[in-house]
Design a protein around this motif. Structure first.
Motif, PDB file in Angstrom:
ATOM      1  N   GLN A  89       0.857  -1.186   0.000  1.00 48.63           N
ATOM      2  CA  GLN A  89       0.000   0.000   0.000  1.00 48.63           C
ATOM      3  C   GLN A  89       0.896   1.240   0.000  1.00 48.63           C
ATOM      4  O   GLN A  89       1.926   1.251   0.682  1.00 48.63           O
ATOM      5  N   ASP A  93       1.042   8.283   0.183  1.00 45.71           N
ATOM      6  CA  ASP A  93      -0.251   8.788  -0.278  1.00 45.71           C
ATOM      7  C   ASP A  93      -0.989   9.414   0.899  1.00 45.71           C
ATOM      8  O   ASP A  93      -1.280   8.737   1.887  1.00 45.71           O
ATOM      9  N   ALA A  96      -4.127   7.660   2.101  1.00 48.31           N
ATOM     10  CA  ALA A  96      -4.031   6.275   2.581  1.00 48.31           C
ATOM     11  C   ALA A  96      -4.609   6.168   3.992  1.00 48.31           C
ATOM     12  O   ALA A  96      -4.495   7.102   4.791  1.00 48.31           O
ATOM     13  N   ASN A  99      -2.636   7.300   7.095  1.00 50.48           N
ATOM     14  CA  ASN A  99      -2.363   8.719   7.327  1.00 50.48           C
ATOM     15  C   ASN A  99      -3.154   9.168   8.559  1.00 50.48           C
ATOM     16  O   ASN A  99      -4.377   9.214   8.533  1.00 50.48           O
ATOM     17  N   LYS A 107     -11.147   7.021   6.125  1.00 49.79           N
ATOM     18  CA  LYS A 107     -10.553   5.712   6.406  1.00 49.79           C
ATOM     19  C   LYS A 107     -11.625   4.627   6.327  1.00 49.79           C
ATOM     20  O   LYS A 107     -11.386   3.546   5.791  1.00 49.79           O
ATOM     21  N   HIS A 110     -12.319   3.702   2.777  1.00 39.44           N
ATOM     22  CA  HIS A 110     -11.318   2.756   2.252  1.00 39.44           C
ATOM     23  C   HIS A 110     -11.660   1.328   2.686  1.00 39.44           C
ATOM     24  O   HIS A 110     -11.593   0.392   1.891  1.00 39.44           O
ATOM     25  N   THR A 148      -6.042  -3.085   5.098  1.00 36.92           N
ATOM     26  CA  THR A 148      -6.656  -1.757   5.213  1.00 36.92           C
ATOM     27  C   THR A 148      -7.008  -1.470   6.667  1.00 36.92           C
ATOM     28  O   THR A 148      -6.797  -0.360   7.158  1.00 36.92           O
ATOM     29  N   ALA A 151      -3.787  -0.702   8.475  1.00 37.77           N
ATOM     30  CA  ALA A 151      -3.328   0.660   8.170  1.00 37.77           C
ATOM     31  C   ALA A 151      -4.040   1.671   9.069  1.00 37.77           C
ATOM     32  O   ALA A 151      -3.417   2.602   9.600  1.00 37.77           O
TER      33      ALA A 151
END
Length: 171
Positions: A89, A93, A96, A99, A107, A110, A148, A151
């Motif tokens: 990933q 970005d 993303a 972040n 988020k 995503h 995801t 992240a």
């Protein structure tokens, strides 16, 4: 007969169970017991425990240890696959999920997108001869959802702890 490593690995662990050995029809606690595996009446795997003070307990212990070990191996494999997807990933970005300044609603978008890909794969009617490829795609989608999610978890941790290696262990 001592089973070969390949034999043991080819018998679905979910079918393994502790049973009285052939020479112990009365299920005597101190008689021989076995670890048996397979779906049919004739076992694909049969490991007899005889020379022990409490053979049934030894067989249960071995079965539990093998099960725990196999689950650990699968978990480590799955987590390694999630880490691999996570590493792919984009790190730079600003949109993303990792972040920390990205709004939670973005988020979540995503994550919902990743779950949507999973839902699409699950909803497909798959012919018998394509099941292997389908399982591979399903696994990839699951890894994407997990990566995801990870992240986003990383973003939460980056806001809570200055040490990037520190988790909370509170979950």
């Amino acid at each position: 007969m001592i089973p070969e490593r390949e034999q043991i690995g080819s018998v679905d662990l979910a079918t393994w169970r502790v049973v009285p050995a052939d020479g112990n029809p009365d299920k005597d606690e101190h008689g021989a017991w076995a670890i048996a595996g397979g779906d049919s009446d004739e076992y694909d795997l049969y490991l007899e425990v005889r020379e022990a003070d409490r053979p049934r307990e030894v067989a249960r212990f071995v079965l539990e240890a093998v099960t725990r070990h196999a689950r650990g191996l699968r978990l480590r494999g799955a987590l390694a696959d999630v880490a691999h997807v996570r590493d792919r990933q984009p790190a730079d970005d600003e949109r993303a999920p990792s972040n920390p300044s990205l709004p939670d609603v973005t988020k979540l978008a995503h994550l919902v997108d990743a779950v949507g890909g999973l839902a699409h794969e699950v909803s497909r009617v798959v012919p018998r001869d394509e099941r292997g490829a389908h399982q591979d795609r399903l696994y990839g989608q699951l890894a994407q959802v997990a990566a995801t999610t990870v992240a986003w978890m990383e973003a939460v941790l980056s806001e809570r702890t200055p040490d990037p290696d520190a988790g909370t262990n509170g979950a």
